[in-house]
Design a protein around this motif. Structure first.
Motif: not given
Length: 399
Positions: A169, A171-172, A175, A200-202, A204, A229, A232-233, A236
């Protein structure tokens, strides 16, 4: 002849008659273990009272009438014929063989059996002498140990599965496509992957272009997972609302301080957009994180970006922004310190120089190939068991 002083000493020794058990017949019959003798075909020719009690039978039931393997359950009987007897014939002895005695009432008694061969002599046939020690308590203990081990293995497998689900959860699953760029990410957990890491990475889409983040929370386990968590969120949500990378990291810092967590983190955040000619550009900010590395034909190769403070530590961290131009063929790598701080068998770290050489060697590949090549090199450098989590995000401009 004894010397006078020896004789005097012996005269004063207490009499041993009656102090030492000399009834060997009684000792044999009531020894603390079962004792029996068989012919080489297993026929019982003698058994002591202890063994008869263990087997729940009389001497008349066994002697001259029953082969020892007949007292065993089917599985142990097969083992006796295929392993016990051949080993005894070759070696002349066997030690601590675990079997069960079947009793007339249907119960079974676990025993440990030792056996030696007494060769034939003076017209007497060869005899196998066996001892049997009751092992019910030991067997219960072993079975309990086995159950506990199986329970622990199941718990470990469940924990590893949950760790993998939770880590996934961060990492996507895939991508998104970014116009004008080839992008790829790879995550590799530390060790055997049975503990949740903090990498982590993301990537978007936002109203201002594209948001990209990569970070590393201090520590591992459930407490680190909560912060990962959150990070990351938060990135975003902040990235969708604000186009300025430094402000996005600042909002994350505020969130961490509000949570009063004892975990700090490093992070890189970039906004990807395109100039008037449609070429990709990045505005980048670093919160205590290693700067990304660029391999380029048109621009100087090496680290890009200006260092900033750790997040979750200071009320007002210093966060700077850098504009990064990308040209055809450029490769830009974002990574966590599991890359450069991976240690080989000699304790030497993988380091930034090996990182750059790896990127140069793979620059002709697509973004996925570059990412996998680097991670494979780092893992191999650590003999297949990285000491820390590894996360990389690669942006490549097609030629």
């Amino acid at each position: 002849m004894a010397q006078p002083d020896e004789a005097a000493t012996r005269m004063h020794e207490p009499p041993l008659t009656g102090a030492v058990e000399d009834d060997f017949g009684d000792l044999y019959e009531h020894a603390p273990f079962g004792y029996l003798s068989t012919l080489t075909d297993g026929t019982i020719v003698r058994a002591n009272a202890t063994f008869l009690t263990m087997a729940g039978r009389t001497r008349a039931d066994l002697v001259g009438r029953v082969r020892f393997p007949a007292l065993l359950p089917v599985g142990d009987r097969i083992f006796y014929d295929t392993h016990f007897a051949p080993l005894l014939a070759m070696q002349g002895e066997v030690r601590e063989i675990a079997v069960e005695l079947r009793r007339p009432d249907g119960t079974r008694l676990p025993v440990l059996v030792n056996a030696v061969v007494k060769p034939a002599a003076e017209g007497r046939p060869a005899v196998i002498r066996l001892s049997a020690v009751a092992a019910a308590d030991r067997r219960r203990y072993e079975r309990e140990l086995l159950r506990e081990r199986q329970r622990a293995e199941r718990s470990e497998a469940e924990a590893r599965h949950l760790a993998q689900i939770l880590q996934a959860s961060f990492v996507p699953a895939a991508l998104p496509a970014v116009p004008g760029l080839d992008v790829a990410g790879v995550y590799r957990p530390a060790g055997s992957g049975d503990e949740v890491g903090g990498d982590f990475y993301d990537l978007f889409e936002t109203a201002h272009g594209w948001g990209m983040s990569l970070g590393d929370v201090c520590g591992k386990g459930a407490r680190a997972a909560v912060v990962t968590s959150l990070a990351r969120y938060t990135l975003r949500a902040a990235g969708i609302r604000d186009a300025r990378p430094a402000e996005v990291l600042s909002l994350l810092n505020q969130a961490l301080l509000r949570e009063r967590t004892d975990r700090f983190l490093t992070a890189a955040y970039a906004r990807i957009h395109h100039d008037g000619a449609g070429r990709p550009r990045l505005k980048l900010s670093l919160g205590g994180h290693p700067p990304p590395v660029r391999i380029s034909r048109e621009h100087p190769s090496g680290a890009v970006g200006r260092p900033g403070d750790l997040l979750g530590v200071f009320d007002d961290p210093k966060l700077r922004e850098t504009e990064v131009e990308l040209s055809p063929g450029d490769v830009l790598l974002f990574y966590t310190d599991g890359i450069t701080e991976g240690r080989g068998a000699d304790g030497v770290m993988f380091g930034e120089e090996r990182l750059r050489r790896s990127l140069e060697a793979a620059r002709g590949a697509d973004a996925q190939g570059v990412a996998e090549h680097l991670v494979d090199e780092v893992v191999d450098f650590q003999s297949g068991l990285p000491i820390d989590d590894i996360a990389v995000l690669v942006l490549r401009v097609p030629d």
